[in-house]
Every structure is written in C-alpha cells, then in structure tokens.
Design an enzyme around this catalytic site. Structure first.
Site, PDB file in Angstrom:
ATOM      1  N   CYS A  60       2.582  -1.198   7.505  1.00 21.12           N
ATOM      2  CA  CYS A  60       1.146  -0.964   7.648  1.00 21.12           C
ATOM      3  C   CYS A  60       0.353  -2.267   7.452  1.00 21.12           C
ATOM      4  O   CYS A  60       0.432  -3.148   8.290  1.00 21.12           O
ATOM      5  CB  CYS A  60       0.709   0.149   6.691  1.00 21.12           C
ATOM      6  SG  CYS A  60      -0.858   0.896   7.136  1.00 21.12           S
ATOM      7  N   GLU A  93       8.282   4.337   3.111  1.00 23.62           N
ATOM      8  CA  GLU A  93       8.362   4.554   1.652  1.00 23.62           C
ATOM      9  C   GLU A  93       7.735   5.890   1.249  1.00 23.62           C
ATOM     10  O   GLU A  93       8.063   6.429   0.198  1.00 23.62           O
ATOM     11  CB  GLU A  93       7.719   3.377   0.899  1.00 23.62           C
ATOM     12  CG  GLU A  93       6.199   3.408   0.752  1.00 23.62           C
ATOM     13  CD  GLU A  93       5.453   3.027   2.016  1.00 23.62           C
ATOM     14  OE1 GLU A  93       6.077   2.879   3.081  1.00 23.62           O
ATOM     15  OE2 GLU A  93       4.216   2.879   1.955  1.00 23.62           O
ATOM     16  N   HIS A 145       4.761   4.712   7.406  1.00 23.78           N
ATOM     17  CA  HIS A 145       5.179   4.398   6.036  1.00 23.78           C
ATOM     18  C   HIS A 145       6.541   4.992   5.678  1.00 23.78           C
ATOM     19  O   HIS A 145       6.608   6.135   5.214  1.00 23.78           O
ATOM     20  CB  HIS A 145       4.142   4.967   5.052  1.00 23.78           C
ATOM     21  CG  HIS A 145       2.857   4.217   5.043  1.00 23.78           C
ATOM     22  ND1 HIS A 145       2.629   3.143   4.218  1.00 23.78           N
ATOM     23  CD2 HIS A 145       1.736   4.377   5.773  1.00 23.78           C
ATOM     24  CE1 HIS A 145       1.410   2.677   4.421  1.00 23.78           C
ATOM     25  NE2 HIS A 145       0.845   3.402   5.367  1.00 23.78           N
TER      26      HIS A 145
END
Lengths: 83, 233
Positions: free
Chosen positions: B89, B208, B206
């Site tokens: 990002c 994560e 994302h």
C-alpha cells in the site's frame, strides 16, 4: 539575494483528475453551465537565497524534479521574482 | 542460519507496521525488527517490508517525502544487492517514488476511498514472494486506499508485461480480469508489480491483514511464508 519561486504543479492532461471532476460537477449543479472543465493542481511558493536569478532558477528546477513534481504524471512551471 | 530477520520500516504516519510485524512474527524461526525511518541500520534484516499507512501525512504526494528518509538509502542499497523488499500500500507508493519500481499511483477513478475485500489473480508465481501460490490462483485480500490507481506510460506497461513484472491483477471471484473488478481504475487492472530482477515487489492490497483465519482470509500468509522459505534456501 532572495528570490521568490512560484511553482505550479499540475497533473498531465492525459491523467484523470478526479478532484477537478468533482468540482466541475459541483459547478454544473450550481448552474454554471458555461464552465467547461476544472482541473486542480498545487501552488508552492519557495524563497531561495542565491547570488543570481540563474542560480535560483537552477535550484527551483532541481527541487521540482527531485521532490515537488512526479514526472510520471505531473508537469510543473516556475515563475521567479526578486523579493 | 536458524532464524530469518524481517525488518519493518516505521515512518511517521505508518499505521500497518504492527499488523505487518504481527503477521511476520506468527511464523516460527522469525525475528522481527522495527526500523525507525531516521536510522541507517537495517539491523541484519534478511527481508525489508515497507508497511501501509500515511507516511508524512501523505503531504505533497503519497510516499514523496518518505523516499528521502535516511533508512531509505539503506533500503535502496539492500534492494540493489538483490535482497527482498516488499512494499504494501503506502509502501508500494514509496517504492514507486524512490524509483525501485516503475510507474505512479493516482487517485481512484471514482473519487472514493476503497476499503473492502478484493480478489486478485496471481500473474507470476515464480517470484520469491509468490512461489507458494498456484498459477493464476485467485486470492482474497483487503484493500484500503484512496490513491491506488496505477498508472504508467504505455511503453512502461509493455515492458512490464514483457518481463513478467505484473505479479497481481484485480479480478472477479472466478479469476476473470474485468473492468467491473478493477475498482480503482488501474491501467491493465494492475494491483502489484515487481522490478525486473523480481526481488522488489509492491502491491496495493494488504497481505498482512489476511494472514489469520480470524481476519476472514489467510491468503496473505503464503506471501510471508514464501519469503521466509526463500531466505532459508
């Protein structure tokens, strides 16, 4: 000698400017039917202390290329004046 | 080597740094290091991750000021040695600004900040980041961005395609790359790209935030596991 650099950074004409589009639609809603388009850019004023206009111009150019504009999608123009 | 060290860069305004560290630290044999932007030391990192967030408040342009942080000189040198660098990002935006990756990200085409789960198709699973994914595997990862509209001149796009640098594309749940699935308006539905050497990857979604089944998807964890296995090899 201090010079004032008036720097304008604008999105390249080929890049969609969604902020400009939103303003354009708002103006249309307000009844400004003669407003054909709106594009939004950035205006940055920098005071540069250099010996000559040429030196100040060189610095202004360098900071535009290095930081103030992204050459992939933005153009810039510089206007110098002595303060 | 018995542990892999994963360094997560922290800029003022980073806000996914701890999520990223959490995802990386969920594997055994991993040590994590938080790397403050003013430092010059990568603290023995084997992998460096630039996390999401709003570095320097996104002032001027997203990622434009972060690229001059002291730590970034080290990250660029690390990447040039062929070591793994992942930008997520805002981290992707920083990688583009500092020239490790080509192109730029502008505002989403429909003016909206997009915050939702999206589908991605793995376009290249022969990188150190994607080796555990199947060819054209469809992933579900969350996105959260206002400026994720990938742009590069036609010549750059051609060169990216030619060298298999497009790693992820937005797609529908069945893996078809369609205009409707390309919510932010990216050129060629590009969601993530690598450098020519494939050791630097940037993506808007994302991984994560999709690294634990409790979060609704575990599709991102294979990227971390792939990187860890790569370092061990």
């Amino acid at each position: 000698m201090a010079y004032k650099a008036k720097i304008r950074v604008t999105l390249r004409p080929s890049i969609l400017d969604v902020q400009g589009k939103a303003v354009e639609h708002a103006l249309d809603n307000l009844g400004y039917s003669t407003v054909e388009s709106a594009r939004i850019g950035k205006y940055i004023e920098v005071i540069i202390d250099e010996e000559s206009v040429a030196d100040a111009e060189r610095v202004a150019l360098e900071i535009c290329q290095k930081l103030l504009a992204n050459p992939v999608m933005e153009d810039y123009s510089i206007e110098l004046e002595s303060t | 080597m018995d542990t892999v060290t994963i360094g997560v860069v922290v800029f003022p305004g980073s806000n996914c740094d701890h999520d990223t560290e959490y995802a990386a630290a969920s594997f055994s044999n991993v040590t994590t290091r938080m790397l403050w932007h003013k430092e010059h030391d990568l603290q023995g990192s084997d992998v460096v991750i630039l996390p999401g967030g709003f570095s320097y408040g996104d002032y001027l342009r997203a990622g434009s000021i972060a690229k001059f942080s002291p730590i970034m000189q080290e990250v660029v040198a690390f990447a040039e040695k062929g070591r793994p660098v992942l930008g997520i990002c805002n981290g992707f935006q920083v990688l583009l600004e500092c020239g490790l990756l080509e192109g730029a990200l502008s505002r989403n085409k429909d003016k909206k900040f997009i915050c939702r789960q999206m589908h991605l198709r793995v376009e290249n699973n022969r990188t150190m980041f994607t080796s555990l994914y199947g060819e054209h595997e469809v992933l579900t990862l969350p996105v959260a961005h206002g400026e994720g509209n990938y742009y590069a001149p036609e010549k750059t796009i051609e060169s990216l395609e030619e060298h298999d640098q497009v790693v992820f594309r937005y797609c529908d749940p069945f893996g078809s790359v369609t205009e409707e699935a390309n919510l932010n308006g990216s050129v060629s539905s590009i969601a993530g790209i690598a450098n020519r050497e494939k050791n630097v990857l940037g993506l808007m979604p994302h991984p994560e935030r999709a690294s634990d089944f409790l979060l609704g998807s575990n599709d991102g964890s294979k990227m971390f596991r792939g990187l860890i296995e790569y370092v061990f090899r």
